[in-house]
Design a protein around this motif. Structure first.
Motif, PDB file in Angstrom:
ATOM      1  N   GLY A 121      32.288  48.475  28.367  1.00  0.00           N
ATOM      2  CA  GLY A 121      31.291  48.047  27.393  1.00  0.00           C
ATOM      3  C   GLY A 121      30.150  47.251  28.003  1.00  0.00           C
ATOM      4  N   PRO A 122      29.970  45.976  27.582  1.00  0.00           N
ATOM      5  CA  PRO A 122      28.812  45.194  28.015  1.00  0.00           C
ATOM      6  C   PRO A 122      28.822  44.823  29.495  1.00  0.00           C
ATOM      7  CG  PRO A 122      30.352  43.816  26.770  1.00  0.00           C
ATOM      8  CD  PRO A 122      30.824  45.231  26.633  1.00  0.00           C
ATOM      9  N   TRP A 123      29.931  45.000  30.175  1.00  0.00           N
ATOM     10  CA  TRP A 123      30.001  44.668  31.596  1.00  0.00           C
ATOM     11  C   TRP A 123      29.551  45.810  32.506  1.00  0.00           C
ATOM     12  CZ3 TRP A 123      35.176  41.635  32.769  1.00  0.00           C
ATOM     13  CH2 TRP A 123      35.089  40.356  32.209  1.00  0.00           C
ATOM     14  N   GLU A 124      29.382  46.991  31.981  1.00  0.00           N
ATOM     15  CA  GLU A 124      29.088  48.140  32.839  1.00  0.00           C
ATOM     16  C   GLU A 124      27.710  47.984  33.493  1.00  0.00           C
ATOM     17  OE1 GLU A 124      29.904  51.767  30.724  1.00  0.00           O
ATOM     18  OE2 GLU A 124      32.036  51.300  30.589  1.00  0.00           O
ATOM     19  N   GLY A 125      27.681  48.142  34.793  1.00  0.00           N
ATOM     20  CA  GLY A 125      26.454  47.986  35.562  1.00  0.00           C
ATOM     21  C   GLY A 125      26.231  46.577  36.063  1.00  0.00           C
ATOM     22  N   LYS A 126      27.086  45.651  35.665  1.00  0.00           N
ATOM     23  CA  LYS A 126      26.929  44.247  36.080  1.00  0.00           C
ATOM     24  C   LYS A 126      27.752  43.953  37.332  1.00  0.00           C
ATOM     25  CE  LYS A 126      26.057  42.395  31.425  1.00  0.00           C
ATOM     26  NZ  LYS A 126      24.600  42.387  31.629  1.00  0.00           N
ATOM     27  N   THR A 127      27.285  42.965  38.098  1.00  0.00           N
ATOM     28  CA  THR A 127      28.025  42.531  39.281  1.00  0.00           C
ATOM     29  C   THR A 127      29.135  41.570  38.867  1.00  0.00           C
ATOM     30  OG1 THR A 127      26.574  40.632  39.608  1.00  0.00           O
ATOM     31  CG2 THR A 127      25.950  42.700  40.700  1.00  0.00           C
ATOM     32  N   LYS A 128      30.041  41.291  39.800  1.00  0.00           N
ATOM     33  CA  LYS A 128      31.111  40.330  39.515  1.00  0.00           C
ATOM     34  C   LYS A 128      30.567  38.965  39.101  1.00  0.00           C
ATOM     35  CE  LYS A 128      34.782  42.274  42.447  1.00  0.00           C
ATOM     36  NZ  LYS A 128      35.703  41.971  43.576  1.00  0.00           N
ATOM     37  N   PRO A 129      29.583  38.391  39.831  1.00  0.00           N
ATOM     38  CA  PRO A 129      29.051  37.091  39.406  1.00  0.00           C
ATOM     39  C   PRO A 129      28.445  37.132  37.999  1.00  0.00           C
ATOM     40  CG  PRO A 129      28.410  37.530  41.669  1.00  0.00           C
ATOM     41  CD  PRO A 129      29.026  38.796  41.148  1.00  0.00           C
ATOM     42  N   GLU A 130      27.807  38.233  37.640  1.00  0.00           N
ATOM     43  CA  GLU A 130      27.210  38.341  36.305  1.00  0.00           C
ATOM     44  C   GLU A 130      28.285  38.374  35.218  1.00  0.00           C
ATOM     45  OE1 GLU A 130      23.072  40.765  37.342  1.00  0.00           O
ATOM     46  OE2 GLU A 130      24.917  41.877  36.966  1.00  0.00           O
ATOM     47  N   THR A 131      29.385  39.077  35.479  1.00  0.00           N
ATOM     48  CA  THR A 131      30.456  39.133  34.475  1.00  0.00           C
ATOM     49  C   THR A 131      31.176  37.790  34.386  1.00  0.00           C
ATOM     50  OG1 THR A 131      32.000  40.079  36.106  1.00  0.00           O
ATOM     51  CG2 THR A 131      30.793  41.623  34.710  1.00  0.00           C
ATOM     52  N   LEU A 132      31.299  37.107  35.504  1.00  0.00           N
ATOM     53  CA  LEU A 132      31.917  35.785  35.496  1.00  0.00           C
ATOM     54  C   LEU A 132      31.108  34.812  34.641  1.00  0.00           C
ATOM     55  CD1 LEU A 132      33.911  33.618  36.451  1.00  0.00           C
ATOM     56  CD2 LEU A 132      32.544  33.392  38.532  1.00  0.00           C
ATOM     57  N   LEU A 133      29.794  34.851  34.790  1.00  0.00           N
ATOM     58  CA  LEU A 133      28.928  33.972  34.011  1.00  0.00           C
ATOM     59  C   LEU A 133      28.974  34.315  32.527  1.00  0.00           C
ATOM     60  CD1 LEU A 133      25.763  33.632  36.276  1.00  0.00           C
ATOM     61  CD2 LEU A 133      27.297  31.792  35.556  1.00  0.00           C
ATOM     62  N   SER A 134      29.069  35.593  32.227  1.00  0.00           N
ATOM     63  CA  SER A 134      29.004  36.021  30.826  1.00  0.00           C
ATOM     64  C   SER A 134      30.259  35.653  30.043  1.00  0.00           C
ATOM     65  CB  SER A 134      28.771  37.534  30.734  1.00  0.00           C
ATOM     66  OG  SER A 134      29.922  38.253  31.157  1.00  0.00           O
ATOM     67  N   ASP A 135      31.429  35.655  30.708  1.00  0.00           N
ATOM     68  CA  ASP A 135      32.680  35.354  30.009  1.00  0.00           C
ATOM     69  C   ASP A 135      33.754  34.993  31.029  1.00  0.00           C
ATOM     70  OD1 ASP A 135      35.018  35.314  28.441  1.00  0.00           O
ATOM     71  OD2 ASP A 135      34.189  36.785  27.045  1.00  0.00           O
ATOM     72  N   PRO A 136      33.808  33.723  31.457  1.00  0.00           N
ATOM     73  CA  PRO A 136      34.761  33.323  32.506  1.00  0.00           C
ATOM     74  C   PRO A 136      36.220  33.616  32.155  1.00  0.00           C
ATOM     75  CG  PRO A 136      33.143  31.592  32.103  1.00  0.00           C
ATOM     76  CD  PRO A 136      32.936  32.610  31.033  1.00  0.00           C
ATOM     77  N   GLN A 137      36.588  33.445  30.878  1.00  0.00           N
ATOM     78  CA  GLN A 137      37.980  33.671  30.488  1.00  0.00           C
ATOM     79  C   GLN A 137      38.373  35.137  30.630  1.00  0.00           C
ATOM     80  OE1 GLN A 137      40.507  31.118  28.926  1.00  0.00           O
ATOM     81  NE2 GLN A 137      41.376  32.706  30.223  1.00  0.00           N
ATOM     82  N   GLN A 138      37.529  36.027  30.096  1.00  0.00           N
ATOM     83  CA  GLN A 138      37.832  37.457  30.205  1.00  0.00           C
ATOM     84  C   GLN A 138      37.735  37.943  31.648  1.00  0.00           C
ATOM     85  OE1 GLN A 138      39.141  39.458  27.913  1.00  0.00           O
ATOM     86  NE2 GLN A 138      39.193  37.723  26.489  1.00  0.00           N
ATOM     87  N   TYR A 139      36.850  37.334  32.411  1.00  0.00           N
ATOM     88  CA  TYR A 139      36.759  37.662  33.843  1.00  0.00           C
ATOM     89  C   TYR A 139      38.098  37.363  34.518  1.00  0.00           C
ATOM     90  CZ  TYR A 139      35.134  37.517  38.704  1.00  0.00           C
ATOM     91  OH  TYR A 139      34.971  37.739  40.057  1.00  0.00           O
TER      92      TYR A 139
END
Length: 197
Positions: free
Chosen positions: A89-107
């Protein structure tokens, strides 16, 4: 007819987004030169096997990998949506640091406690495992006694291997990640996972 059904599960070759450490999910990026070489290495590794049919994810990186592997072989190909990668979903195309910033718990859940991963707009690991294993079980049933080539994706293959090794999703991170171009053999009569690549 052989009494054993073998599924050769291949992870697609390296892509541009793999190199950039971007999550792909259902989005796509092209194979790198290294990714094409990995597919050709798999082609050579499988030359000693008669392959009766191939199943492949509809995502382009998987289809391009399959084409390089089968090359001149006359093999029927079935495209299966159930062999797609996990939908992120919303994480597709994002880097690991970007996904970490967007939702640390789900990361954290995504990488360490996969059974708890539940990102809005994405698939859970359980949903992914259910659809991939359902497809593999159908292939085992339909293609008895044959050698079947399957080209799929990193988490899709890992979740399937976990099922056949009776590893709970809560322990998924304990299993090695399938490498680009690596294949895993699943046998209908022996659930022991043999790795080569």
């Amino acid at each position: 007819m052989s009494s054993v059904t073998n599924l050769f599960l291949v992870r697609h070759g390296q892509t541009e987004w793999n190199k950039e450490h971007r999550l792909q999910g259902h989005k796509n990026s092209p194979l790198t030169q290294k990714g094409k070489e990995q597919a050709l290495n798999t082609k050579h590794a499988l030359q000693g096997y008669e392959i009766h049919k191939a199943y492949v994810s509809p995502l382009q990186r998987a289809q391009d990998t399959l084409e390089l592997i089968i090359d001149q072989r006359d093999i029927d190909v079935v495209i299966s949506n159930n062999l797609k990668e996990i939908n992120l979903g919303p994480w597709e195309g994002k880097t690991k640091p970007e996904t970490l910033l967007s939702d640390p718990q789900q990361y954290h859940y995504f990488w360490q406690e996969q059974d708890k991963f539940n990102l809005a707009g994405a698939e859970t690991y359980q949903q992914l495992q259910d659809r991939v294993v359902s497809e593999l079980q159908a292939i085992f049933s339909k293609e008895k006694g044959k050698n079947i080539l399957i080209v799929s994706h990193w988490i899709a293959i890992k979740a399937a291997v976990a099922y056949y090794k009776s590893t709970p999703l809560s322990d998924l991170s304990s299993l090695p990640d399938p490498k680009n171009g690596e294949y895993t053999i699943l046998s209908e009569l022996n659930t022991q996972i043999k790795k080569s690549g």
